[in-house]
Design a protein around this motif. Structure first.
Motif, PDB file in Angstrom:
ATOM      1  N   ASN A  75       0.832  -1.208   0.000  1.00 13.30           N
ATOM      2  CA  ASN A  75       0.000   0.000   0.000  1.00 13.30           C
ATOM      3  C   ASN A  75       0.861   1.250   0.000  1.00 13.30           C
ATOM      4  O   ASN A  75       0.685   2.126  -0.826  1.00 13.30           O
ATOM      5  CB  ASN A  75      -0.942   0.003   1.195  1.00 13.30           C
ATOM      6  CG  ASN A  75      -2.054  -0.991   1.028  1.00 13.30           C
ATOM      7  OD1 ASN A  75      -2.552  -1.203  -0.070  1.00 13.30           O
ATOM      8  ND2 ASN A  75      -2.442  -1.626   2.121  1.00 13.30           N
ATOM      9  N   ASN A  76       1.773   1.331   0.943  1.00  5.85           N
ATOM     10  CA  ASN A  76       2.607   2.522   1.096  1.00  5.85           C
ATOM     11  C   ASN A  76       4.064   2.112   1.219  1.00  5.85           C
ATOM     12  O   ASN A  76       4.434   1.370   2.124  1.00  5.85           O
ATOM     13  CB  ASN A  76       2.193   3.314   2.335  1.00  5.85           C
ATOM     14  CG  ASN A  76       0.805   3.882   2.198  1.00  5.85           C
ATOM     15  OD1 ASN A  76       0.562   4.715   1.348  1.00  5.85           O
ATOM     16  ND2 ASN A  76      -0.124   3.408   3.030  1.00  5.85           N
ATOM     17  N   VAL A  77       4.891   2.612   0.308  1.00  8.31           N
ATOM     18  CA  VAL A  77       6.321   2.319   0.299  1.00  8.31           C
ATOM     19  C   VAL A  77       7.077   3.619   0.533  1.00  8.31           C
ATOM     20  O   VAL A  77       6.774   4.643  -0.079  1.00  8.31           O
ATOM     21  CB  VAL A  77       6.746   1.698  -1.053  1.00  8.31           C
ATOM     22  CG1 VAL A  77       8.253   1.470  -1.081  1.00  8.31           C
ATOM     23  CG2 VAL A  77       5.993   0.405  -1.313  1.00  8.31           C
ATOM     24  N   LEU A  78       8.065   3.565   1.427  1.00  7.58           N
ATOM     25  CA  LEU A  78       8.928   4.699   1.692  1.00  7.58           C
ATOM     26  C   LEU A  78      10.343   4.323   1.284  1.00  7.58           C
ATOM     27  O   LEU A  78      10.889   3.320   1.752  1.00  7.58           O
ATOM     28  CB  LEU A  78       8.893   5.075   3.174  1.00  7.58           C
ATOM     29  CG  LEU A  78       9.790   6.241   3.599  1.00  7.58           C
ATOM     30  CD1 LEU A  78       9.369   7.537   2.900  1.00  7.58           C
ATOM     31  CD2 LEU A  78       9.773   6.412   5.110  1.00  7.58           C
TER      32      LEU A  78
ATOM     33  N   THR B  21      13.012  15.317  12.050  1.00  7.65           N
ATOM     34  CA  THR B  21      11.556  15.279  11.946  1.00  7.65           C
ATOM     35  C   THR B  21      11.123  14.130  11.046  1.00  7.65           C
ATOM     36  O   THR B  21      11.947  13.601  10.294  1.00  7.65           O
ATOM     37  CB  THR B  21      11.014  16.612  11.379  1.00  7.65           C
ATOM     38  OG1 THR B  21       9.584  16.603  11.427  1.00  7.65           O
ATOM     39  CG2 THR B  21      11.479  16.838   9.947  1.00  7.65           C
ATOM     40  N   ILE B  22       9.855  13.772  11.145  1.00  2.00           N
ATOM     41  CA  ILE B  22       9.263  12.852  10.170  1.00  2.00           C
ATOM     42  C   ILE B  22       8.252  13.591   9.296  1.00  2.00           C
ATOM     43  O   ILE B  22       7.722  13.017   8.354  1.00  2.00           O
ATOM     44  CB  ILE B  22       8.589  11.628  10.829  1.00  2.00           C
ATOM     45  CG1 ILE B  22       7.413  12.043  11.707  1.00  2.00           C
ATOM     46  CG2 ILE B  22       9.610  10.810  11.600  1.00  2.00           C
ATOM     47  CD1 ILE B  22       6.538  10.901  12.166  1.00  2.00           C
TER      48      ILE B  22
ATOM     49  N   GLU C  61       2.971   8.881  10.956  1.00  2.00           N
ATOM     50  CA  GLU C  61       3.354   7.685  11.706  1.00  2.00           C
ATOM     51  C   GLU C  61       2.504   6.489  11.292  1.00  2.00           C
ATOM     52  O   GLU C  61       1.365   6.640  10.855  1.00  2.00           O
ATOM     53  CB  GLU C  61       3.189   7.923  13.211  1.00  2.00           C
ATOM     54  CG  GLU C  61       4.225   8.861  13.788  1.00  2.00           C
ATOM     55  CD  GLU C  61       4.174   8.943  15.302  1.00  2.00           C
ATOM     56  OE1 GLU C  61       3.674   8.006  15.950  1.00  2.00           O
ATOM     57  OE2 GLU C  61       4.650   9.965  15.839  1.00  2.00           O
ATOM     58  N   ASN C  62       3.061   5.294  11.471  1.00  2.84           N
ATOM     59  CA  ASN C  62       2.369   4.016  11.258  1.00  2.84           C
ATOM     60  C   ASN C  62       1.770   3.882   9.865  1.00  2.84           C
ATOM     61  O   ASN C  62       0.675   3.346   9.701  1.00  2.84           O
ATOM     62  CB  ASN C  62       1.266   3.824  12.313  1.00  2.84           C
ATOM     63  CG  ASN C  62       1.780   3.932  13.723  1.00  2.84           C
ATOM     64  OD1 ASN C  62       2.765   3.316  14.072  1.00  2.84           O
ATOM     65  ND2 ASN C  62       1.142   4.765  14.523  1.00  2.84           N
ATOM     66  N   THR C  63       2.467   4.338   8.853  1.00  2.00           N
ATOM     67  CA  THR C  63       1.919   4.384   7.496  1.00  2.00           C
ATOM     68  C   THR C  63       2.529   3.380   6.536  1.00  2.00           C
ATOM     69  O   THR C  63       1.819   2.791   5.733  1.00  2.00           O
ATOM     70  CB  THR C  63       2.105   5.805   6.918  1.00  2.00           C
ATOM     71  OG1 THR C  63       1.376   6.715   7.727  1.00  2.00           O
ATOM     72  CG2 THR C  63       1.612   5.906   5.493  1.00  2.00           C
TER      73      THR C  63
ATOM     74  N   LYS D 183       8.830   4.715  13.788  1.00  2.00           N
ATOM     75  CA  LYS D 183       7.546   5.415  13.916  1.00  2.00           C
ATOM     76  C   LYS D 183       6.775   5.414  12.599  1.00  2.00           C
ATOM     77  O   LYS D 183       5.551   5.356  12.587  1.00  2.00           O
ATOM     78  CB  LYS D 183       7.759   6.870  14.346  1.00  2.00           C
ATOM     79  CG  LYS D 183       8.158   7.049  15.772  1.00  2.00           C
ATOM     80  CD  LYS D 183       8.413   8.521  16.065  1.00  2.00           C
ATOM     81  CE  LYS D 183       9.012   8.705  17.433  1.00  2.00           C
ATOM     82  NZ  LYS D 183       9.392  10.101  17.683  1.00  2.00           N
ATOM     83  N   LEU D 184       7.485   5.493  11.487  1.00  2.48           N
ATOM     84  CA  LEU D 184       6.841   5.557  10.174  1.00  2.48           C
ATOM     85  C   LEU D 184       6.322   4.204   9.705  1.00  2.48           C
ATOM     86  O   LEU D 184       5.398   4.127   8.904  1.00  2.48           O
ATOM     87  CB  LEU D 184       7.815   6.122   9.139  1.00  2.48           C
ATOM     88  CG  LEU D 184       8.201   7.576   9.349  1.00  2.48           C
ATOM     89  CD1 LEU D 184       9.388   7.951   8.468  1.00  2.48           C
ATOM     90  CD2 LEU D 184       7.018   8.485   9.074  1.00  2.48           C
ATOM     91  N   SER D 185       6.887   3.144  10.233  1.00  9.51           N
ATOM     92  CA  SER D 185       6.519   1.793   9.821  1.00  9.51           C
ATOM     93  C   SER D 185       5.149   1.415  10.363  1.00  9.51           C
ATOM     94  O   SER D 185       4.817   1.690  11.513  1.00  9.51           O
ATOM     95  CB  SER D 185       7.561   0.806  10.350  1.00  9.51           C
ATOM     96  OG  SER D 185       7.294  -0.491   9.912  1.00  9.51           O
ATOM     97  N   SER D 186       4.362   0.759   9.516  1.00  7.57           N
ATOM     98  CA  SER D 186       3.078   0.244   9.989  1.00  7.57           C
ATOM     99  C   SER D 186       3.336  -0.986  10.860  1.00  7.57           C
ATOM    100  O   SER D 186       4.437  -1.546  10.855  1.00  7.57           O
ATOM    101  CB  SER D 186       2.188  -0.140   8.801  1.00  7.57           C
ATOM    102  OG  SER D 186       2.763  -1.206   8.078  1.00  7.57           O
TER     103      SER D 186
END
Length: 146
Positions: free
Chosen positions: A20-23, A65-66, A71-73, A98-101
């Motif tokens: 769904n969401n890739v960083l 910063t993020i 967060e959680n995405t 924090k960014l990881s689901s």
């Protein structure tokens, strides 16, 4: 962005599904790197780097910063050949976590034995145990270390 070996391993070992969401952390195209954007099936792909450039959607320093990320995405975070350039890796690791689901995947490569290469600087080398300590919020099952 990564090199041909990182791309090959990502394509070969990553679970075959649509994310769904890739960083992509460190996504700037320096002209001699391989884009991961074309290798992953995704609905939303975000590339970040500390400098603007090709394949960079947001300029962000993850030790500060993020924002504007949420967060959680991200169910897949790609971070290749970046961590050795991070001055404060413990802050960076906390922000990546924090960014990881929940149950998100982290695909990370770092050099262990490699020459100094400052972009803009080169600080650290890591063992797999060091990575596990920094990124303590991941379950670390189904891992491959080389």
């Amino acid at each position: 962005m990564g090199d041909v070996n990182q791309s090959y391993f990502l394509e070969k070992e990553l679970p075959k599904k649509t994310y769904n969401n890739v960083l992509d952390i460190g996504s700037k195209d320096y002209g001699n790197t391989q884009s991961f954007r074309d290798l992953v099936k995704y609905n939303n792909y975000v590339g970040i780097d500390m400098e603007a450039g090709k394949n960079v959607d947001h300029v962000i320093d993850l030790t500060k910063t993020i924002e504007p990320l949420k967060e959680n995405t991200y169910d897949l975070i790609i971070c290749c050949s970046v961590l050795e350039h991070v001055e404060y890796p413990w802050i960076f690791a906390d922000n990546v976590s924090k960014l990881s689901s929940q149950n998100g995947l982290l695909y990370m490569t770092v050099p262990f034995v490699w020459k100094f290469h400052g972009y803009p600087n080169d600080y650290y080398r890591y063992t797999h145990n060091g990575i596990k300590k920094l990124f303590k919020n991941y379950a670390w099952k189904d891992c491959y270390f080389s």
